[in-house]
Each structure stands twice: as structure tokens, then as C-alpha cells.
Design a protein around this motif. Structure first.
Motif, PDB file in Angstrom:
ATOM      1  N   VAL A  61       0.821  -1.215   0.000  1.00 49.53           N
ATOM      2  CA  VAL A  61       0.000   0.000   0.000  1.00 49.53           C
ATOM      3  C   VAL A  61       0.854   1.264   0.000  1.00 49.53           C
ATOM      4  O   VAL A  61       0.611   2.190  -0.779  1.00 49.53           O
ATOM      5  CB  VAL A  61      -0.950   0.003   1.218  1.00 49.53           C
ATOM      6  N   GLY A  62       1.855   1.315   0.892  1.00 52.04           N
ATOM      7  CA  GLY A  62       2.634   2.533   1.051  1.00 52.04           C
ATOM      8  C   GLY A  62       3.766   2.682   0.063  1.00 52.04           C
ATOM      9  O   GLY A  62       3.985   3.770  -0.485  1.00 52.04           O
ATOM     10  N   ILE A  63       4.504   1.610  -0.194  1.00 56.74           N
ATOM     11  CA  ILE A  63       5.690   1.698  -1.051  1.00 56.74           C
ATOM     12  C   ILE A  63       5.334   1.473  -2.514  1.00 56.74           C
ATOM     13  O   ILE A  63       5.779   2.203  -3.394  1.00 56.74           O
ATOM     14  CB  ILE A  63       6.765   0.685  -0.609  1.00 56.74           C
ATOM     15  N   SER A  64       4.494   0.460  -2.776  1.00 61.52           N
ATOM     16  CA  SER A  64       4.110   0.169  -4.155  1.00 61.52           C
ATOM     17  C   SER A  64       2.930   1.019  -4.625  1.00 61.52           C
ATOM     18  O   SER A  64       2.729   1.213  -5.828  1.00 61.52           O
ATOM     19  CB  SER A  64       3.769  -1.323  -4.284  1.00 61.52           C
ATOM     20  N   GLY A  65       2.123   1.501  -3.662  1.00 63.53           N
ATOM     21  CA  GLY A  65       1.001   2.366  -4.013  1.00 63.53           C
ATOM     22  C   GLY A  65      -0.220   1.632  -4.534  1.00 63.53           C
ATOM     23  O   GLY A  65      -1.056   2.220  -5.224  1.00 63.53           O
ATOM     24  N   GLU A  66      -0.344   0.341  -4.206  1.00 65.68           N
ATOM     25  CA  GLU A  66      -1.490  -0.464  -4.647  1.00 65.68           C
ATOM     26  C   GLU A  66      -2.376  -0.796  -3.452  1.00 65.68           C
ATOM     27  O   GLU A  66      -1.879  -1.249  -2.417  1.00 65.68           O
ATOM     28  CB  GLU A  66      -1.014  -1.765  -5.304  1.00 65.68           C
ATOM     29  N   LEU A  67      -3.672  -0.580  -3.582  1.00 62.93           N
ATOM     30  CA  LEU A  67      -4.608  -0.858  -2.491  1.00 62.93           C
ATOM     31  C   LEU A  67      -5.042  -2.319  -2.551  1.00 62.93           C
ATOM     32  O   LEU A  67      -5.800  -2.720  -3.430  1.00 62.93           O
ATOM     33  CB  LEU A  67      -5.830   0.063  -2.589  1.00 62.93           C
ATOM     34  N   SER A  68      -4.551  -3.120  -1.605  1.00 66.57           N
ATOM     35  CA  SER A  68      -4.872  -4.546  -1.542  1.00 66.57           C
ATOM     36  C   SER A  68      -5.729  -4.836  -0.317  1.00 66.57           C
ATOM     37  O   SER A  68      -5.390  -4.429   0.792  1.00 66.57           O
ATOM     38  CB  SER A  68      -3.590  -5.382  -1.479  1.00 66.57           C
ATOM     39  N   LEU A  69      -6.841  -5.536  -0.527  1.00 70.49           N
ATOM     40  CA  LEU A  69      -7.727  -5.923   0.578  1.00 70.49           C
ATOM     41  C   LEU A  69      -7.797  -7.445   0.738  1.00 70.49           C
ATOM     42  O   LEU A  69      -8.744  -7.964   1.316  1.00 70.49           O
ATOM     43  CB  LEU A  69      -9.135  -5.361   0.349  1.00 70.49           C
ATOM     44  N   GLY A  70      -6.789  -8.128   0.219  1.00 74.95           N
ATOM     45  CA  GLY A  70      -6.791  -9.590   0.310  1.00 74.95           C
ATOM     46  C   GLY A  70      -5.640 -10.132   1.134  1.00 74.95           C
ATOM     47  O   GLY A  70      -5.256 -11.296   0.987  1.00 74.95           O
ATOM     48  N   HIS A  71      -5.085  -9.296   2.004  1.00 76.64           N
ATOM     49  CA  HIS A  71      -3.911  -9.708   2.772  1.00 76.64           C
ATOM     50  C   HIS A  71      -4.222 -10.875   3.696  1.00 76.64           C
ATOM     51  O   HIS A  71      -3.367 -11.726   3.939  1.00 76.64           O
ATOM     52  CB  HIS A  71      -3.391  -8.525   3.585  1.00 76.64           C
ATOM     53  N   ALA A  72      -5.436 -10.908   4.230  1.00 79.93           N
ATOM     54  CA  ALA A  72      -5.831 -12.023   5.104  1.00 79.93           C
ATOM     55  C   ALA A  72      -5.854 -13.341   4.339  1.00 79.93           C
ATOM     56  O   ALA A  72      -5.658 -14.408   4.932  1.00 79.93           O
ATOM     57  CB  ALA A  72      -7.200 -11.743   5.719  1.00 79.93           C
ATOM     58  N   GLY A  73      -6.094 -13.274   3.029  1.00 70.60           N
ATOM     59  CA  GLY A  73      -6.079 -14.492   2.211  1.00 70.60           C
ATOM     60  C   GLY A  73      -4.696 -15.113   2.152  1.00 70.60           C
ATOM     61  O   GLY A  73      -4.532 -16.339   2.269  1.00 70.60           O
ATOM     62  N   PHE A  74      -3.669 -14.285   1.984  1.00 71.70           N
ATOM     63  CA  PHE A  74      -2.288 -14.796   1.977  1.00 71.70           C
ATOM     64  C   PHE A  74      -1.897 -15.313   3.361  1.00 71.70           C
ATOM     65  O   PHE A  74      -1.167 -16.308   3.472  1.00 71.70           O
ATOM     66  CB  PHE A  74      -1.324 -13.694   1.534  1.00 71.70           C
ATOM     67  N   MET A  75      -2.375 -14.650   4.383  1.00 71.12           N
ATOM     68  CA  MET A  75      -2.148 -15.130   5.749  1.00 71.12           C
ATOM     69  C   MET A  75      -2.773 -16.512   5.932  1.00 71.12           C
ATOM     70  O   MET A  75      -2.179 -17.400   6.553  1.00 71.12           O
ATOM     71  CB  MET A  75      -2.747 -14.135   6.737  1.00 71.12           C
ATOM     72  N   CYS A  76      -3.964 -16.695   5.378  1.00 72.80           N
ATOM     73  CA  CYS A  76      -4.672 -17.981   5.472  1.00 72.80           C
ATOM     74  C   CYS A  76      -3.894 -19.090   4.759  1.00 72.80           C
ATOM     75  O   CYS A  76      -3.758 -20.197   5.283  1.00 72.80           O
ATOM     76  CB  CYS A  76      -6.065 -17.832   4.865  1.00 72.80           C
ATOM     77  N   VAL A  77      -3.375 -18.778   3.573  1.00 67.88           N
ATOM     78  CA  VAL A  77      -2.583 -19.769   2.821  1.00 67.88           C
ATOM     79  C   VAL A  77      -1.366 -20.196   3.628  1.00 67.88           C
ATOM     80  O   VAL A  77      -1.075 -21.396   3.769  1.00 67.88           O
ATOM     81  CB  VAL A  77      -2.134 -19.182   1.462  1.00 67.88           C
ATOM     82  N   GLY A  78      -0.638 -19.231   4.165  1.00 72.12           N
ATOM     83  CA  GLY A  78       0.547 -19.543   4.965  1.00 72.12           C
ATOM     84  C   GLY A  78       0.211 -20.336   6.212  1.00 72.12           C
ATOM     85  O   GLY A  78       0.927 -21.284   6.571  1.00 72.12           O
ATOM     86  N   ALA A  79      -0.887 -19.961   6.877  1.00 77.56           N
ATOM     87  CA  ALA A  79      -1.289 -20.626   8.118  1.00 77.56           C
ATOM     88  C   ALA A  79      -1.600 -22.097   7.878  1.00 77.56           C
ATOM     89  O   ALA A  79      -1.106 -22.981   8.593  1.00 77.56           O
ATOM     90  CB  ALA A  79      -2.496 -19.919   8.729  1.00 77.56           C
ATOM     91  N   PHE A  80      -2.404 -22.384   6.870  1.00 77.45           N
ATOM     92  CA  PHE A  80      -2.809 -23.772   6.618  1.00 77.45           C
ATOM     93  C   PHE A  80      -1.684 -24.591   5.996  1.00 77.45           C
ATOM     94  O   PHE A  80      -1.567 -25.791   6.286  1.00 77.45           O
ATOM     95  CB  PHE A  80      -4.062 -23.805   5.741  1.00 77.45           C
ATOM     96  N   ALA A  81      -0.845 -23.969   5.172  1.00 76.85           N
ATOM     97  CA  ALA A  81       0.291 -24.700   4.602  1.00 76.85           C
ATOM     98  C   ALA A  81       1.283 -25.080   5.704  1.00 76.85           C
ATOM     99  O   ALA A  81       1.739 -26.232   5.774  1.00 76.85           O
ATOM    100  CB  ALA A  81       0.979 -23.853   3.538  1.00 76.85           C
ATOM    101  N   GLY A  82       1.593 -24.123   6.582  1.00 73.04           N
ATOM    102  CA  GLY A  82       2.528 -24.396   7.674  1.00 73.04           C
ATOM    103  C   GLY A  82       1.984 -25.391   8.674  1.00 73.04           C
ATOM    104  O   GLY A  82       2.699 -26.292   9.141  1.00 73.04           O
ATOM    105  N   ALA A  83       0.685 -25.245   9.031  1.00 74.72           N
ATOM    106  CA  ALA A  83       0.075 -26.160  10.000  1.00 74.72           C
ATOM    107  C   ALA A  83      -0.024 -27.576   9.435  1.00 74.72           C
ATOM    108  O   ALA A  83       0.196 -28.558  10.156  1.00 74.72           O
ATOM    109  CB  ALA A  83      -1.315 -25.652  10.386  1.00 74.72           C
ATOM    110  N   THR A  84      -0.352 -27.699   8.155  1.00 73.47           N
ATOM    111  CA  THR A  84      -0.430 -29.024   7.511  1.00 73.47           C
ATOM    112  C   THR A  84       0.935 -29.695   7.509  1.00 73.47           C
ATOM    113  O   THR A  84       1.063 -30.896   7.806  1.00 73.47           O
ATOM    114  CB  THR A  84      -0.942 -28.884   6.065  1.00 73.47           C
TER     115      THR A  84
END
Length: 354
Positions: A61-84
Motif C-alpha cells: 500500500v505505502g511503497i508500491s502504491g497499490e490498495l490490496s484488501l486480500g492480505h488475510a487471504g495470503f495469511m490464510c494460505v501460509g497458516a494452513f500450509a505451515g500447520a499441515t
């Protein structure tokens, strides 16, 4: 080397690192003196998660200047991949000192891969369109995870989107992901110390990226895309790089989050729209593009509702007022006006005293 001989950027970066380390030392002193309540102690790892998420989103958002509202989705991918991964190797790799770093690498890599796959088509969009598409991605990920059933037996892995019975596991088989019930029994490997280490690594990656040639190219694209293209900057490559790094760090936060829970489920409050908005609030209140501000905002806004809990019904009202006041003060126009009034007030006082 003396502090005053260092450049302004280096001093600022050292202050940021020192602030995190000092916070850890102070908290450890209070913990050893038994001066921290169990509720506040339980917030230490989530605090680290939110700080990593805020810093990583600020890169987009700040450095690249792109408004992203899907950050929780990437968090979800990492959480389930790591937990699995941790569930699958728990009996083989018994040492958490080896298992957990590997789980972090798996979760980070999975989130980075999804960041690249999503970023290639999505980053062609701008503004509100980009925000809507990334928001849709986050919701899709959460809902897909809720219908996946994954099991393992002597024949290997089995996957289904119906129920556990349709997996057709043998008697010695184990169900790892149980659809909407998520993953149960993930090793509790997350600690406050590991969280602080991951924050420092995140800060190191983001700050060095910003101050590098790549970071300057990304900020040039943010400020004027046409001018950046005219001097030979590969816009797609640099935007995708920033988006993928941001997604990877969100996946790291997800792994830390997953290993702090006994049961991991893809609920709206965990990985939904509200979580993405909360992370964005941390970034905005801390100052868009201000990495240290993101750290402070994430800590303050996470602790504030708990510190105001004794006020019962007025807790969220005071919280909302503080948010509004902070927004006014940190905004460029409002902040300058308030600062000028404060300076004028003290100037008048000095004049009267003289």
C-alpha cells in the motif's frame, strides 16, 4: 562509529530495530516479575503477528502504491500450509527447533506462490478495481479451505470436498484438514521470542528492499508510472516483486498465528474481510509508507481495546474516538494545522512569561 556520523536513513532504521528489541526486553522483565496478566500474556504472539502483517501490507500500500484488501487471504494460505506441514512431520521431526523453521519456510513459500499467481492478472488493474479483486481473492481462499478434506494413510494423501468418509482412508489413516472444522492439534511452537525474531527479519527485508535500487524503482512506479516506463523500468516485474514479497511475509505471519492455536479454522474473524480491513487500518493510522508507524499502530490498536476493557460499554466508543483523533492528527493537512496551533500556544506562553 558514532551515531551522528551515520546517515539519517541508517539512524532511523537502527531506531526502529532498537525499539523492537527494547520492547522485548521490557516485556521479558515484566513477565519474569510476574507483572503481566494472563490475558495480556496471551496477546504477545498475536501482537507479533499483527506487526508483521502491518509492515508487509505497507510494502504494497505505502511503497508500491497499490490498495490490496486480500492480505488475510495470503495469511490464510501460509497458516494452513505451515500447520499441515507440521501435522504431517510431527512424528518424524520431533524437535520444534527444526520443525517450526521448516514450517515457516513452507508457509512463506506457499503464500509467495499464491502472491505471484494472483498478482500476474490482478496487478494490471488499478485503484478500486484492484481492491475489489484482491478482496474477492481473500474470500475465495477462505471458502475453498472450508470445503477441503485432507487425509493420510499408508497409501499416501487423499483429498475430497465432500466429507471425511469420502476420503476412503484405511483404519490407521489420519484426517489432517476437516473442512470447516479446520486443523486440530497443531504443535504449539509459537513463542514471543520467535515472534520478535520474525518481526526483526520482516523489518530487515522490507527496509532493505525500500532502500535498495529495486525499492527506488518501485517508488518511482508509484509516483509516476509513465515516467518510470520511459526510462526503462519494468513496471510489471517490480510491482509483482513487491506484491509477492508482501504476500510471503503475510504467509510467515500466518504460520506464527497457526502455531499459537490448538485448532485452526478459516473463520471470517480470522481470515475474512474484517481482518484485511484491520491490517489496513494499522497501515493508515501508522502512516502510509511509514514502517515504524505501522509497528507502533499495530501494537497500540491491538492493546487499546484490552486496556479499556474495564470501561465496559464505553470501551469501543473511546476506541473509536481515539481512532478518529489519530486520523486527524496523522493526516497531512490536519496534522500540520494542529502542530501549528500547539507551537503558537507555547510561543504565546513564552512571550507572557518573558
Amino acid at each position: 562509529m558514532k551515531m551522528r556520523n551515520l546517515s539519517k536513513t541508517t539512524r532511523s532504521n537502527l531506531i526502529t530495530y532498537g525499539m523492537v528489541i527494547a520492547a522485548y526486553i521490557i516485556v521479558e522483565i515484566f513477565l519474569r516479575a510476574d507483572m503481566v496478566s494472563s490475558l495480556m500474556e496471551g496477546l504477545l504472539v498475536p501482537l507479533c503477528v499483527y506487526v508483521i502483517l502491518a509492515v508487509s501490507l505497507n510494502l504494497t500500500v505505502g511503497i508500491s502504491g497499490e490498495l490490496s484488501l486480500g492480505h488475510a487471504g495470503f495469511m490464510c494460505v501460509g497458516a494452513f500450509a505451515g500447520a499441515t506441514f507440521s501435522k504431517c512431520v510431527e512424528e518424524v521431526i520431533t524437535s520444534s527447533l527444526l520443525r517450526f523453521p521448516l514450517a515457516i519456510l513452507v508457509g512463506t513459500a506457499a503464500a509467495a506462490l499464491f502472491g505471484i499467481l494472483v498478482g500476474i492478472p490482478v496487478l494490471r488493474l488499478k485503484g478500486d478495481y484492484l481492491a475489489i479483486v484482491t478482496l474477492a481473492f481473500g474470500e475465495i481462499i477462505k471458502n475453498v479451505v472450508n470445503v477441503i478434506y485432507l487425509g493420510r494413510d499408508s497409501r499416501g494423501f487423499h483429498i475430497s470436498i465432500k466429507d471425511t468418509v469420502s476420503l476412503g482412508l484405511e483404519d490407521d489413516g489420519e484426517v489432517i484438514i476437516k473442512g470447516a472444522q479446520g486443523i486440530t492439534g497443531t504443535p504449539n511452537d509459537s513463542t514471543f521470542l520467535i515472534g520478535i525474531i520474525l518481526i526483526l527479519i520482516t523489518l530487515f527485508i522490507v527496509i532493505n528492499l525500500i532502500n535498495s535500487r529495486t525499492g527506488r524503482a518501485i517508488m518511482a512506479i508509484r509516483d509516476n508510472r509513465i515516467a518510470a516506463e520511459s526510462i526503462g523500468v519494468n513496471v510489471t516485474r517490480y510491482k509483482l516483486l513487491a506484491f509477492a514479497v508482501s504476500a510471503a511475509l503475510a504467509g510467515t505471519a500466518g504460520v506464527l498465528y497457526a502455531h499459537n492455536l490448538s485448532t485452526l479454522t478459516a473463520l471470517p474473524k480470522n481470515f475474512g474481510y474484517n481482518m484485511s480491513i484491520t491490517i489496513l487500518v494499522f497501515v493508515v493510522l501508522g502512516g502510509i509508507g511509514n514502517i515504524r508507524g505501522s509497528v507502533i499502530a499495530a501494537v497500540v490498536l491491538t492493546l487499546l481495546p484490552e486496556l479499556l476493557r474495564s470501561l465496559n460499554d464505553y470501551r469501543m466508543l473511546i476506541y473509536a474516538v481515539i481512532l478518529i483523533a489519530t486520523m486527524i492528527f496523522t493526516s497531512s493537512q490536519g496534522g500540520q494545522e494542529i502542530q501549528e496551533r500547539i507551537k503558537l500556544f507555547f510561543k504565546r506562553r513564552k512571550t507572557k512569561e518573558a
